[in-house]
Write an enzyme that holds these catalytic residues in place. Sequence first.
Site, PDB file in Angstrom:
ATOM      1  N   LYS A 103     -14.179  -2.638   9.968  1.00  0.00           N
ATOM      2  CA  LYS A 103     -13.204  -2.637   8.878  1.00  0.00           C
ATOM      3  C   LYS A 103     -12.847  -1.201   8.529  1.00  0.00           C
ATOM      4  O   LYS A 103     -13.706  -0.404   8.161  1.00  0.00           O
ATOM      5  CB  LYS A 103     -13.739  -3.355   7.641  1.00  0.00           C
ATOM      6  CG  LYS A 103     -12.716  -3.401   6.489  1.00  0.00           C
ATOM      7  CD  LYS A 103     -13.188  -4.282   5.348  1.00  0.00           C
ATOM      8  CE  LYS A 103     -14.140  -3.570   4.403  1.00  0.00           C
ATOM      9  NZ  LYS A 103     -13.443  -2.542   3.587  1.00  0.00           N
ATOM     10  N   ASP A 115      -7.988  -2.940   6.251  1.00  0.00           N
ATOM     11  CA  ASP A 115      -8.127  -3.451   4.880  1.00  0.00           C
ATOM     12  C   ASP A 115      -7.359  -2.559   3.898  1.00  0.00           C
ATOM     13  O   ASP A 115      -7.946  -1.723   3.216  1.00  0.00           O
ATOM     14  CB  ASP A 115      -9.621  -3.492   4.537  1.00  0.00           C
ATOM     15  CG  ASP A 115      -9.900  -3.982   3.130  1.00  0.00           C
ATOM     16  OD1 ASP A 115      -9.068  -4.729   2.577  1.00  0.00           O
ATOM     17  OD2 ASP A 115     -10.956  -3.599   2.573  1.00  0.00           O
ATOM     18  N   LEU A 116      -6.034  -2.745   3.844  1.00  0.00           N
ATOM     19  CA  LEU A 116      -5.201  -1.936   2.958  1.00  0.00           C
ATOM     20  C   LEU A 116      -4.708  -2.715   1.728  1.00  0.00           C
ATOM     21  O   LEU A 116      -4.132  -2.127   0.824  1.00  0.00           O
ATOM     22  CB  LEU A 116      -4.002  -1.362   3.727  1.00  0.00           C
ATOM     23  CG  LEU A 116      -4.342  -0.412   4.883  1.00  0.00           C
ATOM     24  CD1 LEU A 116      -3.071   0.137   5.501  1.00  0.00           C
ATOM     25  CD2 LEU A 116      -5.252   0.721   4.421  1.00  0.00           C
ATOM     26  N   LYS A 117      -4.890  -4.028   1.744  1.00  0.00           N
ATOM     27  CA  LYS A 117      -4.571  -4.867   0.573  1.00  0.00           C
ATOM     28  C   LYS A 117      -3.166  -4.601   0.023  1.00  0.00           C
ATOM     29  O   LYS A 117      -2.985  -4.247  -1.145  1.00  0.00           O
ATOM     30  CB  LYS A 117      -5.600  -4.663  -0.538  1.00  0.00           C
ATOM     31  CG  LYS A 117      -7.049  -4.930  -0.146  1.00  0.00           C
ATOM     32  CD  LYS A 117      -7.973  -4.738  -1.341  1.00  0.00           C
ATOM     33  CE  LYS A 117      -9.422  -5.005  -1.008  1.00  0.00           C
ATOM     34  NZ  LYS A 117     -10.029  -3.920  -0.197  1.00  0.00           N
ATOM     35  N   LEU A 118      -2.153  -4.784   0.854  1.00  0.00           N
ATOM     36  CA  LEU A 118      -0.780  -4.533   0.409  1.00  0.00           C
ATOM     37  C   LEU A 118      -0.420  -5.407  -0.796  1.00  0.00           C
ATOM     38  O   LEU A 118      -0.758  -6.596  -0.843  1.00  0.00           O
ATOM     39  CB  LEU A 118       0.208  -4.783   1.552  1.00  0.00           C
ATOM     40  CG  LEU A 118       0.456  -3.588   2.489  1.00  0.00           C
ATOM     41  CD1 LEU A 118      -0.808  -3.188   3.230  1.00  0.00           C
ATOM     42  CD2 LEU A 118       1.572  -3.904   3.477  1.00  0.00           C
ATOM     43  N   ASP A 145       3.076  -5.321  -3.312  1.00  0.00           N
ATOM     44  CA  ASP A 145       4.311  -4.681  -3.756  1.00  0.00           C
ATOM     45  C   ASP A 145       5.410  -5.740  -3.732  1.00  0.00           C
ATOM     46  O   ASP A 145       5.135  -6.921  -3.501  1.00  0.00           O
ATOM     47  CB  ASP A 145       4.649  -3.502  -2.831  1.00  0.00           C
ATOM     48  CG  ASP A 145       5.362  -2.367  -3.557  1.00  0.00           C
ATOM     49  OD1 ASP A 145       6.335  -2.666  -4.279  1.00  0.00           O
ATOM     50  OD2 ASP A 145       4.955  -1.208  -3.407  1.00  0.00           O
ATOM     51  N   ASN A 151      10.161  -7.111  -0.135  1.00  0.00           N
ATOM     52  CA  ASN A 151      10.854  -6.318   0.882  1.00  0.00           C
ATOM     53  C   ASN A 151       9.999  -5.139   1.353  1.00  0.00           C
ATOM     54  O   ASN A 151       9.961  -4.816   2.547  1.00  0.00           O
ATOM     55  CB  ASN A 151      12.187  -5.805   0.326  1.00  0.00           C
ATOM     56  CG  ASN A 151      13.036  -5.138   1.397  1.00  0.00           C
ATOM     57  OD1 ASN A 151      13.400  -5.769   2.387  1.00  0.00           O
ATOM     58  ND2 ASN A 151      13.341  -3.871   1.201  1.00  0.00           N
ATOM     59  N   THR A 190     -14.835  -9.118  -5.090  1.00  0.00           N
ATOM     60  CA  THR A 190     -16.232  -9.484  -5.339  1.00  0.00           C
ATOM     61  C   THR A 190     -16.881  -8.573  -6.377  1.00  0.00           C
ATOM     62  O   THR A 190     -18.006  -8.821  -6.808  1.00  0.00           O
ATOM     63  CB  THR A 190     -17.065  -9.471  -4.038  1.00  0.00           C
ATOM     64  OG1 THR A 190     -16.831  -8.246  -3.340  1.00  0.00           O
ATOM     65  CG2 THR A 190     -16.676 -10.632  -3.146  1.00  0.00           C
ATOM     66  N   ARG A 225     -25.466  -9.081   1.225  1.00  0.00           N
ATOM     67  CA  ARG A 225     -26.656  -8.244   1.073  1.00  0.00           C
ATOM     68  C   ARG A 225     -27.895  -8.978   1.591  1.00  0.00           C
ATOM     69  O   ARG A 225     -28.024 -10.198   1.403  1.00  0.00           O
ATOM     70  CB  ARG A 225     -26.894  -7.900  -0.404  1.00  0.00           C
ATOM     71  CG  ARG A 225     -25.765  -7.126  -1.088  1.00  0.00           C
ATOM     72  CD  ARG A 225     -25.762  -5.673  -0.649  1.00  0.00           C
ATOM     73  NE  ARG A 225     -24.825  -4.875  -1.417  1.00  0.00           N
ATOM     74  CZ  ARG A 225     -23.545  -4.709  -1.123  1.00  0.00           C
ATOM     75  NH1 ARG A 225     -23.033  -5.330  -0.066  1.00  0.00           N
ATOM     76  NH2 ARG A 225     -22.765  -3.941  -1.863  1.00  0.00           N
ATOM     77  N   ARG A 253     -22.523  -0.778   3.216  1.00  0.00           N
ATOM     78  CA  ARG A 253     -23.624   0.155   3.008  1.00  0.00           C
ATOM     79  C   ARG A 253     -24.967  -0.318   3.549  1.00  0.00           C
ATOM     80  O   ARG A 253     -25.806   0.495   3.922  1.00  0.00           O
ATOM     81  CB  ARG A 253     -23.728   0.484   1.515  1.00  0.00           C
ATOM     82  CG  ARG A 253     -22.631   1.416   1.047  1.00  0.00           C
ATOM     83  CD  ARG A 253     -22.475   1.417  -0.455  1.00  0.00           C
ATOM     84  NE  ARG A 253     -21.797   0.207  -0.940  1.00  0.00           N
ATOM     85  CZ  ARG A 253     -21.343   0.055  -2.182  1.00  0.00           C
ATOM     86  NH1 ARG A 253     -21.510   1.015  -3.064  1.00  0.00           N
ATOM     87  NH2 ARG A 253     -20.730  -1.056  -2.533  1.00  0.00           N
TER      88      ARG A 253
END
Length: 237
Positions: A31, A58-61, A63, A66, A121, A183, A213
């Site tokens: 990722k 994983d940029l989580k657009l 907006d 368009n 999360t 985890r 992590r």
Amino acid sequence: MKNLIIALDFGNKNEVFQFLNHFEKEKLFLKVGMELFYQEGPAIIHELKEKDHSIFLDLKLHDIPNTVYGGMKSLAHLGCDLVNVHAAGGKEMMMAALEGLEAGTEAGKKRPDIIAVTQLTSTSEEQMQSEQLIDRTLQESVLHYASLAGSAGLDGVVCSSHETSLIRNKLGNDFLTVTPGIRLSSDSVGDQKRVASPQFARESGASAIVVGRGITKAENPLESYLLYKQAWEGVLS
């Protein structure tokens, strides 16, 4: 899709490839998030793909439709395997994201899978209700966003393992559920609120787990990766 995705929690490519040296010829699902992508740009994707790794960008657009259409059309050229948007952007935005991805994918090639973030999360039910002013339970909110993503034609969602079975019951086994906040019992929870073990995620029917992590900060990353992988695949109880 039954993958263990490693979140590359690094600030630059030197740290990434130093980490990947631990894995020799292992083909990984990685990722790439905002910190790394904004630092290194598209080149980091090309370099990782050259080593035959699968990539979740994983940029989580989030907006106007368009803009997201254009963004996804550009990202499609990178050859990632998985990309995402925020479901809170709405159905029209999600449909535009899918259309952009299809428009940008080269003829004859498979477009990346696209999933929508439901609730992070790191978000608790109290936070959601007081800060987002959503007067529902967290599970209701997540299930609503998942249903919206499904109706927009997306391949699945990002959710915690605690909502996976509800989503599967409503949207079926082919709808992807990618679950961060994973985890082992020995790990620190950190800034996550809704965490779960790999075993719990597997038993809940998650399509994939994301581990950061617990592997990237481990003294022996390969050993930690194999522990997570065995737990996820049911080798460890």
